[in-house]
Design a protein around this motif. Structure first.
Motif, PDB file in Angstrom:
ATOM      1  N   GLN A  30       0.823  -1.206   0.000  1.00 22.53           N
ATOM      2  CA  GLN A  30       0.000   0.000   0.000  1.00 22.53           C
ATOM      3  C   GLN A  30       0.862   1.263   0.000  1.00 22.53           C
ATOM      4  N   ARG A  62      -5.372  -8.849  -1.555  1.00 19.18           N
ATOM      5  CA  ARG A  62      -5.816  -7.752  -2.409  1.00 19.18           C
ATOM      6  C   ARG A  62      -7.131  -7.182  -1.882  1.00 19.18           C
ATOM      7  N   PRO A  63      -7.226  -5.853  -1.782  1.00 22.98           N
ATOM      8  CA  PRO A  63      -8.431  -5.272  -1.178  1.00 22.98           C
ATOM      9  C   PRO A  63      -9.701  -5.494  -1.993  1.00 22.98           C
ATOM     10  N   ASP A  64      -9.569  -5.723  -3.280  1.00 25.38           N
ATOM     11  CA  ASP A  64     -10.787  -5.856  -4.103  1.00 25.38           C
ATOM     12  C   ASP A  64     -11.303  -7.292  -4.159  1.00 25.38           C
ATOM     13  N   ILE A  65     -10.720  -8.157  -3.383  1.00 24.70           N
ATOM     14  CA  ILE A  65     -11.185  -9.547  -3.410  1.00 24.70           C
ATOM     15  C   ILE A  65     -12.512  -9.685  -2.684  1.00 24.70           C
ATOM     16  N   LYS A  66     -13.414 -10.363  -3.353  1.00 24.93           N
ATOM     17  CA  LYS A  66     -14.741 -10.586  -2.784  1.00 24.93           C
ATOM     18  C   LYS A  66     -14.699 -11.860  -1.948  1.00 24.93           C
ATOM     19  N   PRO A  97     -15.489 -10.221 -11.237  1.00 24.75           N
ATOM     20  CA  PRO A  97     -14.780  -9.247 -10.413  1.00 24.75           C
ATOM     21  C   PRO A  97     -14.696  -9.689  -8.956  1.00 24.75           C
ATOM     22  N   GLY A  98     -13.511  -9.587  -8.406  1.00 24.21           N
ATOM     23  CA  GLY A  98     -13.345  -9.927  -6.993  1.00 24.21           C
ATOM     24  C   GLY A  98     -13.068 -11.386  -6.723  1.00 24.21           C
TER      25      GLY A  98
END
Length: 314
Positions: A30, A62-66, A97-98
């Motif tokens: 980050q 990863r922050p965008d992982i669902k 996505p995610g």
DNA sequence: AACGAGGTCAACCGCTGTAAC
DNA sequence: AGTTACAGCGGTTGACCTCGT
């Protein structure tokens, strides 16, 4: 060619990551970005291989992982996309996505594969793998029929991907209007060349030029999947429309239609047209598919719980 | 409660494609 | 043109968990 190992193995930690390691990795990325994965562990102060760091980041941190269970919609997409590209997990993951390729791969191997088997479908070939399944796909030519059924599922996926990609591209390339059709037209006009447009925004053409399209074209060429116009059985049994009138391109095959598409100046209109045809073609055939085999939806039907499927196919 | 079988999933391994030199 | 380093991919492994007996 004798490649060196990705990193020195000596003294590097393996196995599960600790929360402390996770924090170090997240904080470092980050702040600095991942940069070179090879040098990252040293710079961040981790006793891990760069490869391990990359994997941990892309698959977990990863922050965008669902997180959480796959939705029915996601599961359908996975099955459809797997039908198109096979075990190309990263390709499938790119459409969800995610979700990571690893997650999808695991989910396929532990859940979906089994469910397909219970449905009497071979998850590798999509051919009926049991007598009970065979009885579901009756007809004059079961092999051809089954192939056509799965091709239509592929078509539907391709069409949806194309549509979503187009809308996404249009939305991300403009900021002042919510009118999709205007947006697309404006976007198209602003592109300096059709080639650039195809490379950047036309997901459909990219798919068509990829292995997916290649595989599909081969099947079309070898008549493994009937050409749209000349498929009496399909028309007879599904009441399919006359696609020539829909496309306005005369006696064209799907492959021919797409070839014409790539040379067209009015790509936006053509894409919409292709999408419409795809959906109409796929829509009819998917109904057939669903009525005969229970369809993909059957995999997610509340009436068909795991338990009932077990009973049904045992 | 103890044990074994089977399921799940994070992580690793080995390979490929590609950019840089 | 050949070599090397790197990122990324798909297949596999093994630790952990759950469930049935």
């Amino acid at each position: 060619m004798g490649r060196a190992p990705c990193c020195e193995k000596q003294g590097l930690k393996k196995g599960p990551w600790t929360p402390e390691e996770d924090k170090i990795l997240v904080d470092y990325i980050q702040t600095h970005g991942h940069g070179s994965w090879r040098s990252l562990p040293k710079l961040a102060g981790l006793s891990r291989c760069g490869k391990s760091c990359r994997l941990r980041w892309t698959n977990y941190l990863r922050p965008d992982i669902k997180r959480g269970p796959f939705t029915d919609e996601e599961q359908k997409s996975i099955i459809q996309l797997h039908g198109i590209v096979g075990n190309k997990w990263s390709t499938i993951a790119a459409q969800l996505p995610g979700r990571t390729d690893n997650e999808i791969k695991n989910f396929w191997n532990t859940h979906l594969k089994k469910r397909l088997r219970r449905m009497g479908i071979d998850p590798d070939t999509y051919a009926p793998s049991s007598p009970s399944a065979g009885s579901l796909s009756t007809g004059a030519n079961p092999a051809t029929r089954h192939m056509a059924q799965w091709e239509t599922a592929r078509l539907e996926a391709e069409a949806r991907l194309s549509r979503e990609s187009l809308l996404f591209s249009a939305a991300s390339n403009t900021s002042s209007t919510s009118d999709t059709s205007t947006t697309i037209t404006t976007t198209m006009d602003n592109k300096s060349s059709t080639e650039a447009m195809c490379a950047e925004t036309d997901y459909f053409l990219r798919i068509w030029n990829s292995e997916i399209g290649d595989a599909f074209r081969k099947k079309m060429d070898t008549s493994a999947v009937p050409k749209i116009k000349a498929e009496p059985e399909m028309i007879e049994e599904t009441g399919s429309r006359n696609y020539n009138s829909v496309s306005g391109h005369g006696d064209v095959t799907f492959a021919g239609f797409i070839d014409n598409l790539s040379g067209s100046n009015d790509v936006a209109d053509a894409q919409d047209e292709a999408y419409r045809i795809y959906l109409e073609f796929a829509g009819d055939e998917l109904s057939l598919f669903q009525s005969q085999l229970g369809g993909i939806n059957a995999l997610f039907s509340s009436d068909l719980s795991e338990a009932s499927l077990d009973t049904a196919f045992k």
